[in-house]
Design a protein around this motif. Structure first.
Motif, mmCIF file in Angstrom:
data_model
loop_
_atom_site.group_PDB
_atom_site.id
_atom_site.type_symbol
_atom_site.label_atom_id
_atom_site.label_comp_id
_atom_site.label_asym_id
_atom_site.label_seq_id
_atom_site.Cartn_x
_atom_site.Cartn_y
_atom_site.Cartn_z
ATOM 1 N N ILE A 237 41.146 -0.126 35.095
ATOM 2 C CA ILE A 237 42.546 -0.256 34.716
ATOM 3 C C ILE A 237 42.620 -0.738 33.274
ATOM 4 O O ILE A 237 42.004 -1.746 32.904
ATOM 5 N N LEU A 238 43.375 -0.009 32.450
ATOM 6 C CA LEU A 238 43.671 -0.410 31.076
ATOM 7 C C LEU A 238 45.142 -0.806 31.013
ATOM 8 O O LEU A 238 46.021 0.008 31.347
ATOM 9 N N ALA A 239 45.434 -2.037 30.591
ATOM 10 C CA ALA A 239 46.808 -2.510 30.429
ATOM 11 C C ALA A 239 47.150 -2.534 28.945
ATOM 12 O O ALA A 239 46.439 -3.170 28.151
ATOM 13 N N SER A 240 48.238 -1.849 28.574
ATOM 14 C CA SER A 240 48.634 -1.746 27.168
ATOM 15 C C SER A 240 50.039 -2.306 26.973
ATOM 16 O O SER A 240 50.990 -1.826 27.601
ATOM 17 N N PRO A 241 50.209 -3.313 26.101
ATOM 18 C CA PRO A 241 51.550 -3.814 25.791
ATOM 19 C C PRO A 241 52.188 -3.026 24.652
ATOM 20 O O PRO A 241 51.518 -2.692 23.671
ATOM 21 N N TRP A 242 53.483 -2.753 24.805
ATOM 22 C CA TRP A 242 54.225 -2.083 23.733
ATOM 23 C C TRP A 242 54.896 -3.107 22.808
ATOM 24 O O TRP A 242 55.151 -2.814 21.656
#
Length: 565
Positions: A237-242
């Motif tokens: 799982i890759l979590a990316s914040p905008w």
């Protein structure tokens, strides 16, 4: 399993073999269809547990404004996806109807549609159809038995592709796609289709998810991420914040860029950490956490602006606060080294990150679709974490639900699959597409204007699965050489789990038949799967002799050869 060859000699034209066919002709009442209407049912491809079929209705007549065709299956076939028709199934009964986006019936009275399905035991063609309420009957000739492999193995000869496993390149982390960043999550069934390893499942091994600035939104994707972790094989799982929360930014807004105020750097690190620990508590370990999605792009939606130096400072001073995950920098729009070199060149900052990320928009044009030498120098895997292209629709059309559409296939093969190949040759470790569920992506979203079925695999998904399903996390790319015969082919090879896997792109208009592939040692089995404009990850005939396999590589195709050592 070898493909079954089933023919109906009454319908075989010169140079064409249909796997299964049925043709009927019948006079219809006035206003229903013209006399002599016909139905041609053909199975264009068949693989283990699945098949693709096309149906043509001829001579409907000018007076017909709509049509309904019905038939029954006798051997356990089940329709899973259809195009150019509305198709329903109840038990063994199947009903297909015309759809509005097909427009008026042509003056020649001929319409066509197609579908994919699954089968168990056998896959005979139906012999009875009902067209607009009137029975049409016909028959098929006895079918030929399946073709057996040759008794004698082929003679070993010079190879067209030779795998050299002694020369090793990057370790593959996986191939994946993003969930909806804003909005609803994938359903359990959607997630299983995308990450599963079974028939008509795509084998994704990375799922990208958005890290919302609002903790009240974190629960949205918990169930789908948990399903991906439990149902898939070694899924990351890759979590990316905008963006950070609006109050921490110089523009006091989630949108239109704005920088993170320096006195909130520690709050932002704690925010990232809180997300990771929340998900961990829900049974969803977050493998990789990005510091920022596209720090160099400031659109009128969630976004935040960073320089490369600011990113370096943040991960150097705050990176250790984010626990139980590995940080990624910096997902720049076109893998702009200005946003990653400062971190790589600072020993403390470098030690606080695990991955380098970047997007493919403009990367090839800027000359960065190549090995990133500084990242390699410091053993930081490079992930391509986003690309989205659907120019084939010209702004929107129903072409995406038709897997035989040439524009869709050409873009898929010549743009998307070509860049996956080039990213692997560039020693990148992962390739992550944009949304996995969208009308132009891997499974359909059901939007009526684009003609896809919600949750059904699309052509682009089957093509991508030629990498994702067979090149698993932990496999290592290895060297190969090609003969002049194989020069049109773009090939990469991988080793892992007791297998040698080759992914083969043939973007030329000619097949490369009887191609001899040489493994580094004798093999116990070889399997060949191919996706083309007319086939979806379909099993192909393969002959094996010692350490060699002989295969046919179809024109305009992507295929995968798996050696079991």
């Amino acid at each position: 399993m070898r493909r079954r060859r089933v023919t109906n000699t009454a319908l075989v034209s010169a140079g064409t073999v249909l796997l299964a066919t049925a043709a009927v002709a019948v006079a219809m009442p006035a206003g229903a269809a013209a006399a002599g209407c016909g139905v041609n049912y053909s199975v264009s491809s068949q693989w283990q547990g699945g098949f693709g079929a096309s149906v043509t209705i001829t001579n409907l007549g000018d007076a017909v404004t709509s049509w309904t065709l019905a038939w029954n299956y006798s051997a356990g076939q089940t329709v899973t996806q259809a195009w150019n028709t509305t198709l329903t199934q109840s038990g063994t009964a199947v009903t297909a109807k015309n759809v509005s986006y097909n427009g008026a019936i042509p003056t020649n009275g001929t319409v066509s549609f197609g579908f994919n399905g699954s089968w168990t035991g056998s896959n005979p063609a139906p012999t009875t159809f009902v067209l607009n309420g009137v029975s049409c009957t016909g028959g098929t000739e006895p079918t030929d038995p399946p073709t057996d492999p040759p008794t004698d193995p082929p003679t070993t000869g010079p190879a067209d592709i030779t795998v050299n496993s002694a020369t090793k390149y990057q370790t593959v982390d996986g191939f994946g796609a993003a969930q909806s960043i804003w909005g609803s999550a994938w359903s359990t069934t959607d997630t299983q289709t995308l990450v599963g390893m079974g028939a008509n499942q795509l084998g994704l091994s990375i799922v990208r998810t958005g890290l919302s600035p609002e903790s009240s939104e974190w629960a949205t994707h918990v169930n789908s991420l948990k399903t991906a972790k439990s149902y898939g094989s070694n899924v990351k799982i890759l979590a990316s914040p905008w963006t950070a929360p609006a109050a921490w930014k110089t523009n006091n807004s989630r949108v239109n860029g704005g920088k993170l105020k320096t006195d909130y750097y520690d709050d932002y690190a704690n925010h990232l950490n809180s997300y990771v620990q929340y998900m961990r508590g829900q049974g969803v370990p977050i493998d990789v956490t990005s510091v920022q999605n596209e720090p160099d792009w400031h659109p009128d939606y969630d976004s935040m602006d960073w320089s490369g130096t600011e990113l370096r400072t943040f991960v150097r001073d705050q990176g250790t606060k984010v626990q139980n995950t590995k940080l990624m920098v910096a997902e720049a729009v076109n893998l702009n080294y200005n946003f990653t070199d400062p971190t790589l060149n600072d020993s403390t900052a470098r030690n606080n990150i695990g991955y380098i990320g970047g997007h493919l928009y403009g990367t090839e044009e800027s000359g960065r679709l190549r090995p990133y030498s500084l990242a390699q120098q410091y053993n930081k895997p490079v992930w391509m974490t986003e690309w989205n292209l659907h120019a084939a629709d010209g702004g929107g059309s129903n072409i995406w639900g038709n897997p035989a559409n040439a524009a869709v296939w050409n873009e898929t093969l010549d743009d998307i699959m070509r860049t996956v190949h080039k990213s692997m040759e560039a020693n990148w470790n992962a390739y992550i597409w944009w949304y996995g569920k969208r009308y132009y992506s891997f499974i359909g979203d059901g939007e009526s204007a684009f003609g896809t079925v919600a949750g059904a695999p699309l052509k682009r998904g089957y093509a991508f699965s030629q990498y994702a399903k067979y090149v698993r996390p932990g496999y290592q790319r290895v060297a190969l050489t090609k003969s002049s015969k194989a020069s049109p082919l773009e090939v990469t090879a991988y080793q892992g789990d007791g297998k040698i896997t080759l992914v083969i792109l043939n973007r030329s208009n000619s097949a490369v038949n009887n191609a001899v592939i040489q493994a580094p040692q004798n093999v116990s089995r070889a399997e060949h799967y191919l996706t083309s404009q007319n086939a979806n990850a379909a099993s192909q005939p393969t002959s094996v002799n010692g350490g060699q396999a002989t295969i046919n590589v179809g024109a305009r195709s992507i295929s995968t050869l798996v050696f079991t050592l």
